[in-house]
Design a protein around this motif. Sequence first.
Motif, PDB file in Angstrom:
ATOM      1  N   SER A   1      18.137  -1.689 -15.250  1.00  0.00           N
ATOM      2  CA  SER A   1      19.290  -1.087 -15.920  1.00  0.00           C
ATOM      3  C   SER A   1      19.491   0.381 -15.562  1.00  0.00           C
ATOM      4  O   SER A   1      20.587   0.904 -15.698  1.00  0.00           O
ATOM      5  CB  SER A   1      19.093  -1.173 -17.433  1.00  0.00           C
ATOM      6  OG  SER A   1      18.080  -0.264 -17.838  1.00  0.00           O
ATOM      7  N   ARG A   2      18.423   1.045 -15.150  1.00  0.00           N
ATOM      8  CA  ARG A   2      18.410   2.495 -14.852  1.00  0.00           C
ATOM      9  C   ARG A   2      18.638   3.343 -16.095  1.00  0.00           C
ATOM     10  O   ARG A   2      19.015   4.516 -16.001  1.00  0.00           O
ATOM     11  CB  ARG A   2      19.426   2.872 -13.765  1.00  0.00           C
ATOM     12  CG  ARG A   2      19.128   2.160 -12.456  1.00  0.00           C
ATOM     13  CD  ARG A   2      19.963   2.706 -11.313  1.00  0.00           C
ATOM     14  NE  ARG A   2      19.722   1.922 -10.106  1.00  0.00           N
ATOM     15  CZ  ARG A   2      20.421   2.022  -8.995  1.00  0.00           C
ATOM     16  NH1 ARG A   2      21.409   2.883  -8.921  1.00  0.00           N
ATOM     17  NH2 ARG A   2      20.138   1.280  -7.950  1.00  0.00           N
TER      18      ARG A   2
ATOM     19  N   ILE B   1      23.494   3.430 -20.677  1.00  0.00           N
ATOM     20  CA  ILE B   1      23.621   2.640 -21.917  1.00  0.00           C
ATOM     21  C   ILE B   1      25.096   2.261 -22.099  1.00  0.00           C
ATOM     22  O   ILE B   1      25.422   1.130 -22.467  1.00  0.00           O
ATOM     23  CB  ILE B   1      23.081   3.404 -23.150  1.00  0.00           C
ATOM     24  CG1 ILE B   1      21.590   3.734 -22.966  1.00  0.00           C
ATOM     25  CG2 ILE B   1      23.286   2.576 -24.434  1.00  0.00           C
ATOM     26  CD1 ILE B   1      20.955   4.497 -24.111  1.00  0.00           C
ATOM     27  N   ALA B   2      25.977   3.214 -21.785  1.00  0.00           N
ATOM     28  CA  ALA B   2      27.420   2.933 -21.878  1.00  0.00           C
ATOM     29  C   ALA B   2      27.793   1.826 -20.888  1.00  0.00           C
ATOM     30  O   ALA B   2      28.616   0.955 -21.196  1.00  0.00           O
ATOM     31  CB  ALA B   2      28.211   4.209 -21.593  1.00  0.00           C
ATOM     32  N   ARG B   3      27.166   1.844 -19.711  1.00  0.00           N
ATOM     33  CA  ARG B   3      27.440   0.781 -18.723  1.00  0.00           C
ATOM     34  C   ARG B   3      26.972  -0.567 -19.252  1.00  0.00           C
ATOM     35  O   ARG B   3      27.689  -1.563 -19.157  1.00  0.00           O
ATOM     36  CB  ARG B   3      26.729   1.120 -17.401  1.00  0.00           C
ATOM     37  CG  ARG B   3      26.817   0.015 -16.341  1.00  0.00           C
ATOM     38  CD  ARG B   3      26.128   0.427 -15.043  1.00  0.00           C
ATOM     39  NE  ARG B   3      26.004  -0.700 -14.126  1.00  0.00           N
ATOM     40  CZ  ARG B   3      24.988  -1.551 -14.120  1.00  0.00           C
ATOM     41  NH1 ARG B   3      24.010  -1.426 -15.007  1.00  0.00           N
ATOM     42  NH2 ARG B   3      24.950  -2.543 -13.250  1.00  0.00           N
ATOM     43  N   LEU B   4      25.780  -0.586 -19.844  1.00  0.00           N
ATOM     44  CA  LEU B   4      25.269  -1.837 -20.438  1.00  0.00           C
ATOM     45  C   LEU B   4      26.272  -2.383 -21.458  1.00  0.00           C
ATOM     46  O   LEU B   4      26.566  -3.579 -21.475  1.00  0.00           O
ATOM     47  CB  LEU B   4      23.899  -1.586 -21.082  1.00  0.00           C
ATOM     48  CG  LEU B   4      23.310  -2.690 -21.957  1.00  0.00           C
ATOM     49  CD1 LEU B   4      21.848  -2.941 -21.591  1.00  0.00           C
ATOM     50  CD2 LEU B   4      23.403  -2.390 -23.425  1.00  0.00           C
TER      51      LEU B   4
ATOM     52  N   ASN C   1      22.981  -5.575 -11.899  1.00  0.00           N
ATOM     53  CA  ASN C   1      21.939  -4.574 -11.627  1.00  0.00           C
ATOM     54  C   ASN C   1      21.297  -4.815 -10.261  1.00  0.00           C
ATOM     55  O   ASN C   1      21.069  -3.887  -9.487  1.00  0.00           O
ATOM     56  CB  ASN C   1      20.846  -4.621 -12.703  1.00  0.00           C
ATOM     57  CG  ASN C   1      21.358  -4.176 -14.053  1.00  0.00           C
ATOM     58  OD1 ASN C   1      22.412  -3.556 -14.144  1.00  0.00           O
ATOM     59  ND2 ASN C   1      20.621  -4.508 -15.107  1.00  0.00           N
ATOM     60  N   PHE C   2      21.019  -6.081  -9.983  1.00  0.00           N
ATOM     61  CA  PHE C   2      20.386  -6.424  -8.707  1.00  0.00           C
ATOM     62  C   PHE C   2      21.363  -6.144  -7.561  1.00  0.00           C
ATOM     63  O   PHE C   2      20.987  -5.582  -6.530  1.00  0.00           O
ATOM     64  CB  PHE C   2      19.945  -7.895  -8.719  1.00  0.00           C
ATOM     65  CG  PHE C   2      19.154  -8.279  -7.497  1.00  0.00           C
ATOM     66  CD1 PHE C   2      18.015  -7.570  -7.133  1.00  0.00           C
ATOM     67  CD2 PHE C   2      19.545  -9.350  -6.708  1.00  0.00           C
ATOM     68  CE1 PHE C   2      17.279  -7.924  -6.016  1.00  0.00           C
ATOM     69  CE2 PHE C   2      18.814  -9.712  -5.582  1.00  0.00           C
ATOM     70  CZ  PHE C   2      17.678  -9.000  -5.223  1.00  0.00           C
TER      71      PHE C   2
ATOM     72  N   TYR D   1      12.200 -11.556  -5.369  1.00  0.00           N
ATOM     73  CA  TYR D   1      11.528 -11.949  -6.621  1.00  0.00           C
ATOM     74  C   TYR D   1      11.959 -11.087  -7.815  1.00  0.00           C
ATOM     75  O   TYR D   1      11.610 -11.380  -8.947  1.00  0.00           O
ATOM     76  CB  TYR D   1       9.995 -11.886  -6.457  1.00  0.00           C
ATOM     77  CG  TYR D   1       9.487 -10.498  -6.150  1.00  0.00           C
ATOM     78  CD1 TYR D   1       9.471 -10.009  -4.852  1.00  0.00           C
ATOM     79  CD2 TYR D   1       9.047  -9.661  -7.172  1.00  0.00           C
ATOM     80  CE1 TYR D   1       9.033  -8.725  -4.568  1.00  0.00           C
ATOM     81  CE2 TYR D   1       8.603  -8.369  -6.897  1.00  0.00           C
ATOM     82  CZ  TYR D   1       8.600  -7.917  -5.601  1.00  0.00           C
ATOM     83  OH  TYR D   1       8.189  -6.655  -5.328  1.00  0.00           O
ATOM     84  N   TYR D   2      12.742 -10.020  -7.560  1.00  0.00           N
ATOM     85  CA  TYR D   2      13.152  -9.151  -8.676  1.00  0.00           C
ATOM     86  C   TYR D   2      13.901  -9.909  -9.781  1.00  0.00           C
ATOM     87  O   TYR D   2      13.613  -9.725 -10.968  1.00  0.00           O
ATOM     88  CB  TYR D   2      14.014  -7.984  -8.170  1.00  0.00           C
ATOM     89  CG  TYR D   2      13.234  -6.828  -7.598  1.00  0.00           C
ATOM     90  CD1 TYR D   2      11.843  -6.840  -7.524  1.00  0.00           C
ATOM     91  CD2 TYR D   2      13.884  -5.695  -7.112  1.00  0.00           C
ATOM     92  CE1 TYR D   2      11.142  -5.779  -6.984  1.00  0.00           C
ATOM     93  CE2 TYR D   2      13.188  -4.627  -6.578  1.00  0.00           C
ATOM     94  CZ  TYR D   2      11.824  -4.670  -6.509  1.00  0.00           C
ATOM     95  OH  TYR D   2      11.136  -3.615  -5.997  1.00  0.00           O
TER      96      TYR D   2
END
Length: 221
Positions: free
Chosen positions: A106-107, A120-123, A153-154, A171-172
């Motif tokens: 998520s960074r 957090i706003a992006r989430l 995210n990936f 595998y992420y």
Amino acid sequence: MQDIAPGQAPARSIEVSPNNPCPFLRALVAGGYVGGHVVPLTELSATIDRATGKTGLPALIAGGQIFMVALIANGLGPFSQLRSLTKGAILDELRNGPLDKHGAGSRILDQHAVVHEDEIARLATFGKGYPNPDGGTERGLSASDIKTFMAANFQRAKDEHSWSYAILRCYYPLLMLGEWPVLLDIMGKGEGKDRYLSVAEVRTLFVERRFPDRIVALLNR
Ligand code: HEM
């Protein structure tokens, strides 16, 4: 509730190493439920198990999964695993370990464990309003919103790297399954397809390193 400035943690919580990048473990350390350095695997999985509220067979299965994750968290070699088995997981040495996805998450937390409010706003943009069991509606992410969020995210990390990234880091997405979906399982509100992870509670977890009261009650059992 205390008013917390963006990116700040409350003064009363126990310090947590920036080398612990897991928001869930950071809240466990900050709340004094486990120590911040070496934690025996049985103690770590039993503590997390309490937070899940599960009992019987589901609790045994969850405990086993947490044990396996913690077993490889500080290294994949036989010596690392022997050390993890005999001494425990080293929670302040998780960064750059086998579970660290190096920016494919998520960074929200950067490598210095500083919280990025814009992330957090992006989430929150991946979520929508869900019926809150306590009344009204609340912005949150359901299981399917979380799936979209993790894929984005990936993809973001992939776009910033060469094609080889996707192959080497294939595998992420598997690692991610043990993070946000498990957080939804533990901290989610509501039932069925309307079960959601509250954006406000995610913010509290990352910024204040604090669990919702209902999880605190389970941990204090
Ligand atoms: C049920 C318990 C757990 C939950 C709900 C959980 C949840 C999460 C979440 C939501 C993230 C954030 C991912 C992101 O920012 O995109 C994360 C990251 C992480 N977790 Fe946990 N976690 C749990 C247990 C553990 C355990 C037992 C370990 C190891 C001992 C661990 C190690 C990590 C690490 C190293 C990261 C950083 C991954 C990265 O930034 O790429 N977690 N976890």
